[in-house]
Structure formats: structure tokens, C-alpha cells
Design a protein around this motif. Structure first.
Motif, mmCIF file in Angstrom:
data_model
loop_
_atom_site.group_PDB
_atom_site.id
_atom_site.type_symbol
_atom_site.label_atom_id
_atom_site.label_comp_id
_atom_site.label_asym_id
_atom_site.label_seq_id
_atom_site.Cartn_x
_atom_site.Cartn_y
_atom_site.Cartn_z
ATOM 1 N N LEU A 3 0.809 -1.209 0.000
ATOM 2 C CA LEU A 3 0.000 0.000 0.000
ATOM 3 C C LEU A 3 0.850 1.270 0.000
ATOM 4 N N LEU A 4 1.852 1.321 0.863
ATOM 5 C CA LEU A 4 2.631 2.556 0.945
ATOM 6 C C LEU A 4 3.661 2.678 -0.178
ATOM 7 N N HIS A 5 3.972 1.581 -0.843
ATOM 8 C CA HIS A 5 4.807 1.680 -2.045
ATOM 9 C C HIS A 5 4.037 2.355 -3.170
ATOM 10 N N ASN A 6 2.726 2.114 -3.212
ATOM 11 C CA ASN A 6 1.916 2.583 -4.326
ATOM 12 C C ASN A 6 1.081 3.826 -4.031
ATOM 13 N N PHE A 7 0.793 4.084 -2.747
ATOM 14 C CA PHE A 7 -0.163 5.128 -2.408
ATOM 15 C C PHE A 7 0.363 6.065 -1.332
ATOM 16 N N CYS A 8 -0.217 7.245 -1.325
ATOM 17 C CA CYS A 8 -0.245 8.082 -0.123
ATOM 18 C C CYS A 8 -1.620 7.823 0.504
ATOM 19 N N ILE A 9 -1.637 7.502 1.798
ATOM 20 C CA ILE A 9 -2.884 7.117 2.458
ATOM 21 C C ILE A 9 -3.440 8.297 3.236
ATOM 22 N N TYR A 10 -4.707 8.585 2.992
ATOM 23 C CA TYR A 10 -5.420 9.655 3.692
ATOM 24 C C TYR A 10 -6.490 9.004 4.575
ATOM 25 N N HIS A 11 -6.226 8.937 5.868
ATOM 26 C CA HIS A 11 -7.183 8.342 6.809
ATOM 27 C C HIS A 11 -8.179 9.409 7.240
ATOM 28 N N LEU A 44 -5.047 -4.751 -7.305
ATOM 29 C CA LEU A 44 -4.256 -3.568 -7.650
ATOM 30 C C LEU A 44 -3.409 -3.786 -8.899
ATOM 31 N N MET A 45 -3.084 -5.044 -9.203
ATOM 32 C CA MET A 45 -2.355 -5.315 -10.442
ATOM 33 C C MET A 45 -3.159 -4.865 -11.661
ATOM 34 N N GLY A 46 -4.479 -4.892 -11.556
ATOM 35 C CA GLY A 46 -5.326 -4.423 -12.644
ATOM 36 C C GLY A 46 -5.169 -2.936 -12.921
ATOM 37 N N TYR A 47 -4.583 -2.216 -11.969
ATOM 38 C CA TYR A 47 -4.315 -0.784 -12.138
ATOM 39 C C TYR A 47 -2.843 -0.520 -12.452
ATOM 40 N N GLY A 48 -2.106 -1.585 -12.702
ATOM 41 C CA GLY A 48 -0.687 -1.428 -12.978
ATOM 42 C C GLY A 48 0.133 -1.220 -11.726
ATOM 43 N N LEU A 49 -0.434 -1.535 -10.557
ATOM 44 C CA LEU A 49 0.282 -1.381 -9.293
ATOM 45 C C LEU A 49 0.771 -2.742 -8.828
ATOM 46 N N TYR A 50 1.775 -2.769 -7.979
ATOM 47 C CA TYR A 50 2.433 -4.022 -7.647
ATOM 48 C C TYR A 50 3.132 -3.913 -6.302
ATOM 49 N N SER A 106 9.497 -5.763 -5.214
ATOM 50 C CA SER A 106 10.361 -6.921 -4.955
ATOM 51 C C SER A 106 11.823 -6.571 -5.149
ATOM 52 N N LYS A 107 12.088 -5.405 -5.740
ATOM 53 C CA LYS A 107 13.458 -4.952 -5.912
ATOM 54 C C LYS A 107 13.462 -3.431 -5.963
ATOM 55 N N LEU A 108 14.608 -2.842 -5.828
ATOM 56 C CA LEU A 108 14.714 -1.395 -5.826
ATOM 57 C C LEU A 108 14.186 -0.842 -7.135
ATOM 58 N N SER A 109 13.190 0.010 -7.025
ATOM 59 C CA SER A 109 12.571 0.574 -8.224
ATOM 60 C C SER A 109 11.926 1.893 -7.860
ATOM 61 N N VAL A 110 11.523 2.604 -8.883
ATOM 62 C CA VAL A 110 10.883 3.891 -8.659
ATOM 63 C C VAL A 110 9.399 3.654 -8.350
ATOM 64 N N SER A 111 8.905 4.233 -7.266
ATOM 65 C CA SER A 111 7.502 4.095 -6.911
ATOM 66 C C SER A 111 6.645 4.912 -7.863
ATOM 67 N N PRO A 112 5.412 4.474 -8.085
ATOM 68 C CA PRO A 112 4.552 5.190 -9.023
ATOM 69 C C PRO A 112 4.233 6.590 -8.528
ATOM 70 N N ARG A 113 4.278 7.567 -9.419
ATOM 71 C CA ARG A 113 3.970 8.944 -9.051
ATOM 72 C C ARG A 113 2.955 9.566 -10.011
ATOM 73 N N SER A 114 2.416 8.764 -10.908
ATOM 74 C CA SER A 114 1.424 9.295 -11.837
ATOM 75 C C SER A 114 0.040 8.832 -11.396
ATOM 76 N N PRO A 115 -1.022 9.539 -11.814
ATOM 77 C CA PRO A 115 -2.372 9.131 -11.430
ATOM 78 C C PRO A 115 -2.670 7.719 -11.901
ATOM 79 N N LEU A 116 -3.521 7.038 -11.153
ATOM 80 C CA LEU A 116 -3.912 5.688 -11.520
ATOM 81 C C LEU A 116 -4.709 5.716 -12.824
ATOM 82 N N SER A 117 -4.445 4.749 -13.658
ATOM 83 C CA SER A 117 -5.245 4.594 -14.871
ATOM 84 C C SER A 117 -5.685 3.145 -14.932
#
Length: 349
Positions: free
Chosen positions: A73-81, A300-306, A309-320
Motif C-alpha cells: 500500500l505505501l509503495h503505491n499510495f499516499c494514504i489519507y485516513h 491492484l495489479m489491474g491498475y498497474g500497481l504491484y 520486490s526490488k529497488l525501483s521507482v515508486s509510481p507517481r502518476s495518477p492511476l489509470s
């Protein structure tokens, strides 16, 4: 060596998150609302809304304490509780002269929260009463919701038995505060009998912690949210018009189990899936959070999120959101063979 690289990458990713949430009090047309923000606000947004008498600490902490869920969740999102009015930590009592909000008012508050943060469209996660508010929000503001992750959701107006139960609890809250009887009613709402304990079984640590957190709630603030939820209308017929994807979890011992089945039947089969968790109450996020991991990952894989598993750039573009292929909702992918998950699916042939 490979394991070490993976571990290091996860540590680096976690270090980039703020260790504590940024608390915001946002003024809306319907009063103030508290939002706790976790993570990098350049990432896609996930908003959460808890059940009655709870906040993000007592409703979502168990899920986020699972390392796999934390990474996912935190790799892919900013969480607003988002907390219901007056449910945040250290909340003061709401002015008794202030009008009681309706469920529509609470849904409109969410739109104002999104406007405050400059968020156009978000992923949503809610539990029971919170799931109802987020579903209503999705129906009123369809362009602002990309997906729904709902736990033991409500969609019908209260049955006579629920209405009566809630009225008893409402009167107790109003006249006696967060007394022992109210806490017992709420704990039965949240958890299965096994972890609530009894004459032969001790009460679990999860239930003990929840009981302590309930003591911190302002009883009249809880009463206000309960009045709104007990006056909710049936939104079943509008569910089929929702075209955002929905993933529903429900414990098979939840008092709202049949409601979740009803809601799943009303949703468009092309965009929804149901995961029933065995030997679990309503609050799957706290009682059996591990049961949510595999279905959420594939959802979430259906949104291109994952999950990293290795060092990579976290998503920063809006979900599509892309079309989730039917095999991602296969029983095997959704965890049918992994106890304690039991999955119901709807896949177009």
C-alpha cells in the motif's frame, strides 16, 4: 544475495515514508473533519473511512502492521485516513447545538477533503459504516473514485432488528456514555466470538486493545455517527451504475455477512469480486488482515500497481485502471486454496 538485495530495497522504500502521520483538521460546509496523511503526497491517493466508534488506529492498524500490506500500500499510495467527525484521537465533544449530519453530508465532506488536498480521483477503503459512506460517495461523485475496497459493507437501510439494536445503543450512548453494555455491543459488531473470548476462552489482545480505544471516544460524537448510519437509505439499486472496480471482503461470522452477499449481487458482475474470510467477524482488517493480501495484490495489479520486490521507482502518476483479465479473478489467484480465505467470484464467460 538476492534476498539481501530485496530486503535492502524494501528498507529503502520504507525509510522514504514519514514515520508518523501528518494530522490535518479541515473545515467543510458540514463541520470539521480530521485527516491523517501517511506517505508521499505525489503518489496516487488511497482514502480510508472506519466503522462506527473507530478511527484509523483502531480500524486499519492491524492491516498496515502486516509488512506485506505495508509494502504493497505505501509503495503505491499516499494514504489519507479520514475520521468520522469527532472520532479522531484526542477529539473534543462536538457542540450539542450543531445539527446531526446525514450520510449524504458525510459523503459530501469527503469531496471537500479531496478538494483541500487537490486530489482528482482516489482509491477507497472502508469498513462497514465507513464502507457505506465511501460507496455513497462513489455513487454521488463517480468521476472521483477509481476503485472500492470494502470490508463487511452496508448498502441496505437497517433491518428492523438492526434499527432496534442501534436505537438501544443510541439511548445508552446519549444517557450513559461509553458504558460496558455499549462496548460489548460494538465488540460483537466488530469481532468473531472466538477472539472475543468467553467462559473458557480468554479475550484476545486485539479485543482488549479495541476496548481500551473505545474508552477514549467521545460518546456523543459516536452517537451522532450512529444516528446518521441508522437513518441511512437503501442504495442497492444504484450499485449497478457504479463502473469502478470493487473488491469486497466479509467475515463469515460477521453480522453483516448477508448484506455483503446482497451488495455483491447488486454490483455489476464485470467489475466486482467477493472474498469471504472464514472464522472471522466484520473487521477483517484487524482480525485476519493477512487474508486480504493476495486478493488486494491481484486487484491492484489491474491498475498497474504491484508489490515491490526490488529497488525501483515508486509510481507517481495518477492511476489509470486497466481491464482486469478474468484469470486474475480465478479462484486460484484470489486465494481459494489458501486458508482461511474462501472466495466468491463473478467472471464473464
Amino acid at each position: 544475495m538476492a534476498d539481501s538485495t530485496s530486503s535492502d530495497s524494501l528498507s529503502l522504500d520504507i525509510d522514504s515514508f514519514s514515520p508518523s502521520p501528518q494530522e490535518h483538521i479541515i473545515r467543510t460546509r458540514h463541520g470539521s473533519v480530521s485527516v491523517a496523511v501517511y506517505g508521499d503526497q505525489d503518489k496516487p491517493a488511497l482514502i480510508t473511512y472506519p466503522d462506527l466508534a473507530l478511527n484509523y488506529v483502531s480500524c486499519f492498524q492491524g492491516l498496515l502492521f502486516c509488512p506485506e500490506a505495508y509494502y504493497l500500500l505505501l509503495h503505491n499510495f499516499c494514504i489519507y485516513h479520514i475520521s468520522p467527525p469527532g472520532h479522531e484521537l484526542g477529539a473534543a465533544a462536538i457542540d450539542p447545538d450543531y445539527p446531526i449530519l446525514s450520510v449524504d453530508d458525510l459523503a459530501d465532506q469527503i469531496a471537500e477533503v479531496l478538494n483541500f488536498f487537490g486530489l482528482s480521483a482516489v482509491m477507497c477503503m472502508g469498513v462497514t459504516a465507513g464502507a457505506y459512506i465511501l460507496t455513497l460517495f462513489a455513487m454521488k461523485y463517480r468521476q472521483r473514485v477509481l476503485g472500492l475496497i470494502l470490508v463487511s459493507p452496508l448498502c441496505k437501510e437497517p433491518s428492523w432488528s438492526e434499527w432496534l439494536y442501534n436505537k438501544v445503543m443510541s439511548n445508552l450512548l446519549y444517557f450513559y456514555g461509553m458504558c460496558g453494555v455499549v462496548k460489548e455491543i460494538l465488540l460483537k459488531r466488530y469481532f468473531s466470538k472466538e477472539i472475543r473470548g468467553g467462559t473458557q476462552l480468554p479475550e484476545s489482545d486485539i479485543v482488549k486493545a479495541c476496548r481500551r480505544l473505545l474508552d477514549e471516544r467521545q460518546s456523543l460524537n459516536v452517537w451522532r455517527f450512529l444516528e446518521a448510519i441508522n437513518g441511512r437509505p437503501d442504495i442497492s439499486e444504484g450499485l449497478r451504475k457504479l463502473h469502478c472496480r470493487s473488491l469486497i471482503f466479509v467475515g463469515d461470522m460477521s453480522p453483516f455477512h448477508s448484506e455483503a452477499l446482497h451488495m455483491t449481487a447488486k454490483l455489476d458482475r464485470r467489475f466486482s469480486a467477493l472474498v469471504e474470510v472464514q472464522a472471522c467477524g466484520s473487521m477483517v482488517t484487524e482480525e485476519q488482515p493477512h487474508a486480504m493480501l493476495i486478493p488486494m495484490e491481484y486487484f491492484l495489479m489491474g491498475y498497474g500497481l504491484y508489490k515491490p520486490s526490488k529497488l525501483s521507482v515508486s509510481p507517481r502518476s495518477p492511476l489509470s485502471p486497466s481491464c482486469i483479465s478474468p484469470e486474475l479473478y480465478s479462484p486460484e489467484s484470489m486465494g481459494l486454496k489458501l486458508k482461511p480465505i474462501k472466495t466468491r467470484i463473478s467472471v464473464d464467460i
